[in-house]
Design an enzyme around this catalytic site. Sequence first.
Site, mmCIF file in Angstrom:
data_model
loop_
_atom_site.group_PDB
_atom_site.id
_atom_site.type_symbol
_atom_site.label_atom_id
_atom_site.label_comp_id
_atom_site.label_asym_id
_atom_site.label_seq_id
_atom_site.Cartn_x
_atom_site.Cartn_y
_atom_site.Cartn_z
ATOM 1 N N ARG A 54 132.298 15.984 -12.854
ATOM 2 C CA ARG A 54 132.158 16.819 -11.650
ATOM 3 C C ARG A 54 131.141 16.287 -10.655
ATOM 4 O O ARG A 54 130.999 16.862 -9.568
ATOM 5 C CB ARG A 54 131.768 18.247 -12.043
ATOM 6 C CG ARG A 54 132.801 18.946 -12.917
ATOM 7 C CD ARG A 54 132.618 20.452 -12.868
ATOM 8 N NE ARG A 54 131.390 20.879 -13.522
ATOM 9 C CZ ARG A 54 130.804 22.056 -13.294
ATOM 10 N NH1 ARG A 54 131.300 22.886 -12.401
ATOM 11 N NH2 ARG A 54 129.709 22.392 -13.953
ATOM 12 N N LYS A 84 125.851 23.264 -5.572
ATOM 13 C CA LYS A 84 125.328 23.676 -6.879
ATOM 14 C C LYS A 84 124.952 22.459 -7.707
ATOM 15 O O LYS A 84 125.422 21.364 -7.438
ATOM 16 C CB LYS A 84 126.336 24.558 -7.612
ATOM 17 C CG LYS A 84 127.685 23.877 -7.904
ATOM 18 C CD LYS A 84 128.667 24.891 -8.459
ATOM 19 C CE LYS A 84 129.971 24.241 -8.875
ATOM 20 N NZ LYS A 84 130.979 25.236 -9.291
ATOM 21 N N HIS A 85 124.023 22.619 -8.675
ATOM 22 C CA HIS A 85 123.415 23.851 -9.187
ATOM 23 C C HIS A 85 121.910 23.742 -8.974
ATOM 24 O O HIS A 85 121.226 23.111 -9.781
ATOM 25 C CB HIS A 85 123.674 24.024 -10.676
ATOM 26 C CG HIS A 85 125.116 23.896 -11.078
ATOM 27 N ND1 HIS A 85 125.759 22.678 -11.225
ATOM 28 C CD2 HIS A 85 126.047 24.844 -11.360
ATOM 29 C CE1 HIS A 85 127.017 22.877 -11.595
ATOM 30 N NE2 HIS A 85 127.229 24.174 -11.680
ATOM 31 N N HIS A 97 126.428 27.039 -20.281
ATOM 32 C CA HIS A 97 127.468 27.990 -20.677
ATOM 33 C C HIS A 97 127.185 28.548 -22.068
ATOM 34 O O HIS A 97 127.630 29.638 -22.413
ATOM 35 C CB HIS A 97 128.849 27.322 -20.683
ATOM 36 C CG HIS A 97 129.381 27.036 -19.310
ATOM 37 N ND1 HIS A 97 129.114 25.862 -18.647
ATOM 38 C CD2 HIS A 97 130.129 27.788 -18.462
ATOM 39 C CE1 HIS A 97 129.699 25.887 -17.461
ATOM 40 N NE2 HIS A 97 130.323 27.046 -17.321
ATOM 41 N N ASP A 169 124.570 31.516 -10.555
ATOM 42 C CA ASP A 169 125.612 31.054 -11.455
ATOM 43 C C ASP A 169 126.028 32.258 -12.310
ATOM 44 O O ASP A 169 125.386 33.316 -12.273
ATOM 45 C CB ASP A 169 125.096 29.905 -12.325
ATOM 46 C CG ASP A 169 126.218 28.970 -12.781
ATOM 47 O OD1 ASP A 169 127.391 29.393 -12.723
ATOM 48 O OD2 ASP A 169 125.921 27.842 -13.202
#
Length: 282
Positions: A54, A84-85, A97, A169
């Site tokens: 990403r 982001k982030h 996560h 987030d």
Amino acid sequence: PSAKQLRDKGDLRLIERHGALTGEILLLFGFNLNLAPVVDVSFEGDLDNSLKNRTWGLDAEAVTQNAGAFNRTMREQGVLSCGKHFPGYSRAAVDPHHELPVVARSRRELEEVEWKPFRALAAELDSMMVGHANYPALDDSGFPSSLSRKIIHGILREEWGYRGAVISDDLDMGAIVGHYGLAESVTRAVEAGNDLVLLCHRPELIPEAAKALEAISPARAAEAEKQIAHFREKLDPPLPFSIEAHAAIDRKIYQLRVDTLGADAAAARSADDGKRSPVETF
């Protein structure tokens, strides 16, 4: 193609096409805000910190150039962006996560690398997403960045003068739910300076979160509401949907894959994507 594949190809014109096509297809489906681009620098590709594939570059200059090109052409189609982030996941050793990372970077180190793309692109980013990680050098209270007033209000708003919307987030991620209850995380996030908070996995909790927001100070609530109202004024209406329009954009996307990966790799990847669920493909 992923951001990594495009950055490895090294052709800025392909990245610009990627941004434009992203904007076109999102607006066709009725989306006028994209929680992108990722503005983190990729230091180590094998770190399991949610950034794989990403990131737009291996150094600050490449990220600024590539993410900036994507961002500009996507916004030209009428889709707003979100960088982001912040303050940067680049050196996070675990995936937020699942767990809360600790980023042991000094402020000077962050200024020299991770913060350069954020600063360079800030004026072109309609919103900024704050990630979940502990930054002891920025806030010694122990609060993660997404709940830290020192980081969001103190650095992003007051020091940098950022005027776009600030978005947390996902507060349903392990980095937060493993340490804070819903009401505390939601209220701390808004009081810290987030104008919008994300709850992405358990929508049934939204009424509880809304109830918790009643505890926000009136001054802070008014501030956030004003920011959201200004943000909404910038939103464009969706394009009229048609199967024909979708098919035309789809052909352009496939051609971008061919031009980035080569015909054989693009065809093989398309076949592989067809076997996966939408979540896995995303």
